[in-house]
Design a protein around this motif. Sequence first.
Motif, PDB file in Angstrom:
ATOM      1  N   GLU A 105      35.399  30.282  28.569  1.00  0.00           N
ATOM      2  CA  GLU A 105      35.229  30.329  30.016  1.00  0.00           C
ATOM      3  C   GLU A 105      36.491  29.876  30.743  1.00  0.00           C
ATOM      4  N   LEU A 108      39.003  32.590  30.653  1.00  0.00           N
ATOM      5  CA  LEU A 108      38.613  33.639  31.599  1.00  0.00           C
ATOM      6  C   LEU A 108      39.065  33.270  33.011  1.00  0.00           C
ATOM      7  N   LEU A 114      41.077  39.483  35.322  1.00  0.00           N
ATOM      8  CA  LEU A 114      39.718  39.570  34.798  1.00  0.00           C
ATOM      9  C   LEU A 114      38.757  38.764  35.663  1.00  0.00           C
ATOM     10  N   PHE A 115      39.179  37.581  36.094  1.00  0.00           N
ATOM     11  CA  PHE A 115      38.346  36.762  36.971  1.00  0.00           C
ATOM     12  C   PHE A 115      38.018  37.520  38.263  1.00  0.00           C
ATOM     13  N   LEU A 118      35.396  40.329  37.744  1.00  0.00           N
ATOM     14  CA  LEU A 118      34.013  39.879  37.589  1.00  0.00           C
ATOM     15  C   LEU A 118      33.300  39.701  38.930  1.00  0.00           C
ATOM     16  N   HIS A 119      34.029  39.699  40.012  1.00  0.00           N
ATOM     17  CA  HIS A 119      33.420  39.495  41.331  1.00  0.00           C
ATOM     18  C   HIS A 119      32.965  40.845  41.902  1.00  0.00           C
TER      19      HIS A 119
END
Length: 208
Positions: A105, A108, A114-115, A118-119
Motif C-alpha cells: 500500500e 502504491l 497509479l495512485f 485509482l481515483h
Amino acid sequence: EKCPLERGQMKDEPVKIDWSVEGKPDLLLGSGADRWEQALAWAAGLLGAGLILGFALRGEPAWAWWQFLLAGLLAFDVIGGVTANALNSCKRFCHSPASPGDSREARLAKNHLLFTALHVHPLLAAALFGGALWPYGLVWYAALLLGALLLLRLPLYLRRPAAFLLISLALLGNQYLITAPAGFEWLVPALYLKILYGHLVREEPYRA
C-alpha cells in the motif's frame, strides 16, 4: 502542547524542514503527523461528508439509502483528502523514496500515476448517480490522468503553478461546460485539488 494559534506565529518564525520518515506510515496521514495535523485531516473529512449530505437532503437528489452512504464516503475521502494530502506528514511520506520495508500500500501511494488512476470518483458519480451523464465521468477522469502525466513531466519549480492552472480550468469547465450529477457539483474541483496539488506537488515538509 499549545495550539499553534496560541503561540503567536511570526513571519520570521524559524522553520524545520525534515524528510525523515518516522514510525509506521499511515496511508491517510503520511509519516509523523502530530495531533494538530491529525485533527485537521479528520475534521475536514467529517465536516465535508456532513455538509455534502446535508445539502443533498435539502436539495433535489432522490437518493436511495446506499447512495447517501456512498456519497458520504466519497465526500469524506475527497474533502478530507484535500487537507490530508496537503499535510507536511503526507508530503514527507508520498515524496520520499520507496524503501525495502515499505508495504504494498505504501508503494502504491508513492506511485503517483497509479495512485491518481485509482481515483475513479467521476466514473462512480456518473454511473451510480448520473444516469446518462457518462461524458461527465469519462471526460473528467481522462483529464485527471492527462493532468497528472503533464505535471509529472514538468520540472519541480513549475508543478505548483501548473497544478493551480489545471485546477482553475477544472473549476470553469465544471461550472460552465459539463453538467455534474445532482449533488456532486463539488466533486471535480475538490478531487483535482486533492490529486493535482495535494498529492502530485512536492513541497518542503515542515516540523512543528
